[in-house]
Design a protein around this motif. Sequence first.
Motif, PDB file in Angstrom:
ATOM      1  N   THR A  23       0.835  -1.202   0.000  1.00 31.91           N
ATOM      2  CA  THR A  23       0.000   0.000   0.000  1.00 31.91           C
ATOM      3  C   THR A  23       0.864   1.244   0.000  1.00 31.91           C
ATOM      4  O   THR A  23       2.037   1.223   0.362  1.00 31.91           O
ATOM      5  N   SER A  24       0.281   2.311  -0.427  1.00 32.62           N
ATOM      6  CA  SER A  24       0.931   3.623  -0.392  1.00 32.62           C
ATOM      7  C   SER A  24       0.815   4.160   1.030  1.00 32.62           C
ATOM      8  O   SER A  24       0.034   3.654   1.837  1.00 32.62           O
ATOM      9  N   PRO A  25       1.557   5.215   1.335  1.00 27.00           N
ATOM     10  CA  PRO A  25       1.436   5.805   2.683  1.00 27.00           C
ATOM     11  C   PRO A  25       0.014   6.253   3.004  1.00 27.00           C
ATOM     12  O   PRO A  25      -0.369   6.287   4.166  1.00 27.00           O
ATOM     13  N   ASP A  26      -0.783   6.554   1.965  1.00 25.97           N
ATOM     14  CA  ASP A  26      -2.147   6.995   2.238  1.00 25.97           C
ATOM     15  C   ASP A  26      -3.102   5.816   2.458  1.00 25.97           C
ATOM     16  O   ASP A  26      -4.286   6.019   2.731  1.00 25.97           O
ATOM     17  N   GLY A  27      -2.605   4.564   2.353  1.00 23.35           N
ATOM     18  CA  GLY A  27      -3.432   3.403   2.641  1.00 23.35           C
ATOM     19  C   GLY A  27      -4.072   2.758   1.426  1.00 23.35           C
ATOM     20  O   GLY A  27      -4.621   1.671   1.528  1.00 23.35           O
ATOM     21  N   TYR A  28      -4.026   3.415   0.281  1.00 22.28           N
ATOM     22  CA  TYR A  28      -4.607   2.832  -0.924  1.00 22.28           C
ATOM     23  C   TYR A  28      -3.644   1.813  -1.536  1.00 22.28           C
ATOM     24  O   TYR A  28      -2.427   1.948  -1.391  1.00 22.28           O
ATOM     25  N   PRO A  29      -4.152   0.794  -2.210  1.00 18.47           N
ATOM     26  CA  PRO A  29      -3.264  -0.201  -2.831  1.00 18.47           C
ATOM     27  C   PRO A  29      -2.356   0.443  -3.879  1.00 18.47           C
ATOM     28  O   PRO A  29      -2.769   1.340  -4.603  1.00 18.47           O
ATOM     29  N   ASN A  30      -1.133  -0.006  -3.926  1.00 18.21           N
ATOM     30  CA  ASN A  30      -0.176   0.485  -4.906  1.00 18.21           C
ATOM     31  C   ASN A  30      -0.290  -0.396  -6.153  1.00 18.21           C
ATOM     32  O   ASN A  30       0.082  -1.559  -6.134  1.00 18.21           O
ATOM     33  N   ILE A  31      -0.809   0.160  -7.234  1.00 18.19           N
ATOM     34  CA  ILE A  31      -1.010  -0.633  -8.454  1.00 18.19           C
ATOM     35  C   ILE A  31       0.199  -0.564  -9.382  1.00 18.19           C
ATOM     36  O   ILE A  31       0.195  -1.160 -10.449  1.00 18.19           O
ATOM     37  N   ASN A  32       1.255   0.107  -8.975  1.00 15.98           N
ATOM     38  CA  ASN A  32       2.439   0.234  -9.812  1.00 15.98           C
ATOM     39  C   ASN A  32       3.502  -0.811  -9.491  1.00 15.98           C
ATOM     40  O   ASN A  32       4.611  -0.742  -9.993  1.00 15.98           O
ATOM     41  N   VAL A  33       3.183  -1.779  -8.653  1.00 19.57           N
ATOM     42  CA  VAL A  33       4.127  -2.826  -8.286  1.00 19.57           C
ATOM     43  C   VAL A  33       4.104  -3.890  -9.388  1.00 19.57           C
ATOM     44  O   VAL A  33       3.033  -4.325  -9.815  1.00 19.57           O
ATOM     45  N   PRO A  34       5.270  -4.314  -9.887  1.00 21.49           N
ATOM     46  CA  PRO A  34       5.265  -5.349 -10.930  1.00 21.49           C
ATOM     47  C   PRO A  34       4.679  -6.657 -10.393  1.00 21.49           C
ATOM     48  O   PRO A  34       4.907  -7.025  -9.243  1.00 21.49           O
ATOM     49  N   ALA A  35       3.930  -7.332 -11.233  1.00 17.88           N
ATOM     50  CA  ALA A  35       3.293  -8.593 -10.840  1.00 17.88           C
ATOM     51  C   ALA A  35       4.340  -9.690 -10.733  1.00 17.88           C
ATOM     52  O   ALA A  35       5.267  -9.765 -11.538  1.00 17.88           O
ATOM     53  N   ALA A  36       4.179 -10.547  -9.742  1.00 20.45           N
ATOM     54  CA  ALA A  36       5.079 -11.685  -9.563  1.00 20.45           C
ATOM     55  C   ALA A  36       4.431 -12.915 -10.190  1.00 20.45           C
ATOM     56  O   ALA A  36       3.210 -13.090 -10.117  1.00 20.45           O
ATOM     57  N   ALA A  37       5.225 -13.762 -10.811  1.00 20.87           N
ATOM     58  CA  ALA A  37       4.703 -14.978 -11.428  1.00 20.87           C
ATOM     59  C   ALA A  37       4.211 -15.941 -10.352  1.00 20.87           C
ATOM     60  O   ALA A  37       4.846 -16.114  -9.319  1.00 20.87           O
ATOM     61  N   ALA A  38       3.063 -16.566 -10.592  1.00 18.05           N
ATOM     62  CA  ALA A  38       2.494 -17.492  -9.624  1.00 18.05           C
ATOM     63  C   ALA A  38       3.136 -18.869  -9.712  1.00 18.05           C
ATOM     64  O   ALA A  38       3.040 -19.654  -8.783  1.00 18.05           O
ATOM     65  N   SER A  39       3.749 -19.181 -10.838  1.00 17.75           N
ATOM     66  CA  SER A  39       4.387 -20.489 -11.009  1.00 17.75           C
ATOM     67  C   SER A  39       5.670 -20.294 -11.816  1.00 17.75           C
ATOM     68  O   SER A  39       5.876 -19.257 -12.439  1.00 17.75           O
ATOM     69  N   PRO A  40       6.533 -21.305 -11.833  1.00 17.81           N
ATOM     70  CA  PRO A  40       7.774 -21.175 -12.605  1.00 17.81           C
ATOM     71  C   PRO A  40       7.481 -20.965 -14.087  1.00 17.81           C
ATOM     72  O   PRO A  40       6.557 -21.579 -14.639  1.00 17.81           O
ATOM     73  N   GLN A  41       8.247 -20.108 -14.715  1.00 20.92           N
ATOM     74  CA  GLN A  41       8.054 -19.800 -16.125  1.00 20.92           C
ATOM     75  C   GLN A  41       8.906 -20.725 -16.992  1.00 20.92           C
ATOM     76  O   GLN A  41       9.885 -21.299 -16.535  1.00 20.92           O
ATOM     77  N   LEU A  42       8.524 -20.870 -18.268  1.00 21.20           N
ATOM     78  CA  LEU A  42       9.285 -21.695 -19.203  1.00 21.20           C
ATOM     79  C   LEU A  42      10.636 -21.047 -19.495  1.00 21.20           C
ATOM     80  O   LEU A  42      10.716 -19.836 -19.689  1.00 21.20           O
ATOM     81  N   SER A  43      11.644 -21.878 -19.555  1.00 21.80           N
ATOM     82  CA  SER A  43      12.944 -21.362 -19.965  1.00 21.80           C
ATOM     83  C   SER A  43      12.945 -21.216 -21.484  1.00 21.80           C
ATOM     84  O   SER A  43      12.081 -21.751 -22.178  1.00 21.80           O
ATOM     85  N   GLU A  44      13.915 -20.510 -22.011  1.00 18.95           N
ATOM     86  CA  GLU A  44      13.988 -20.284 -23.455  1.00 18.95           C
ATOM     87  C   GLU A  44      14.170 -21.600 -24.202  1.00 18.95           C
ATOM     88  O   GLU A  44      13.565 -21.814 -25.249  1.00 18.95           O
ATOM     89  N   SER A  45      14.974 -22.527 -23.661  1.00 25.45           N
ATOM     90  CA  SER A  45      15.186 -23.814 -24.341  1.00 25.45           C
ATOM     91  C   SER A  45      13.901 -24.648 -24.338  1.00 25.45           C
ATOM     92  O   SER A  45      13.571 -25.293 -25.333  1.00 25.45           O
ATOM     93  N   ASP A  46      13.146 -24.619 -23.226  1.00 27.85           N
ATOM     94  CA  ASP A  46      11.868 -25.336 -23.182  1.00 27.85           C
ATOM     95  C   ASP A  46      10.879 -24.738 -24.176  1.00 27.85           C
ATOM     96  O   ASP A  46      10.132 -25.454 -24.844  1.00 27.85           O
ATOM     97  N   ARG A  47      10.857 -23.413 -24.261  1.00 25.84           N
ATOM     98  CA  ARG A  47       9.941 -22.747 -25.184  1.00 25.84           C
ATOM     99  C   ARG A  47      10.254 -23.125 -26.622  1.00 25.84           C
ATOM    100  O   ARG A  47       9.361 -23.436 -27.403  1.00 25.84           O
ATOM    101  N   GLN A  48      11.541 -23.143 -26.985  1.00 30.80           N
ATOM    102  CA  GLN A  48      11.933 -23.502 -28.345  1.00 30.80           C
ATOM    103  C   GLN A  48      11.612 -24.962 -28.642  1.00 30.80           C
ATOM    104  O   GLN A  48      11.140 -25.294 -29.733  1.00 30.80           O
TER     105      GLN A  48
END
Length: 98
Positions: A23-48
Motif C-alpha cells: 500500500t501507499s502511505p495513504d493506505g490505498y493499494p499500490n497498483i504500480n508494483v510489478p506482478a510476480a509470477a504465480a508459477s515457474p516460467q518456461l525457460s527459453e530452451s523449453d519454449r523452443q
Amino acid sequence: MSLDDAVPSVAPPAAAGAPQRPTSPDGYPNINVPAAAASPQLSESDRQRLTGELEGLRQRQATPPVSSAQALTEEERLRLLARSHGDRALSEIDAAGQ
C-alpha cells in the motif's frame, strides 16, 4: 432484517496464505508494483523445444495422408462398388419376389 444485518460493517479478513498487497502511505493499494509470477516460467530452451514440437504436429496435420490421384482412384473404386452392390441387391430382390 435490517441492512446492517445483511451487509457486514467490516471487510472480511484476508485468506490464510494470501499475499499482502503493498500500500501507499495513504493506505490505498499500490497498483504500480510489478506482478510476480504465480508459477515457474518456461525457460527459453523449453519454449523452443515445445514450439518445434507444435510446428511439427501442425505440419503433419496439414499434409494430406493420400495424394489426390490416390483419392480419386479410391473414389472411383467406391462408386463401382456401390453400382455393383445396387445391381446385385436389385437382382436378389427380384429373385425373392418370384
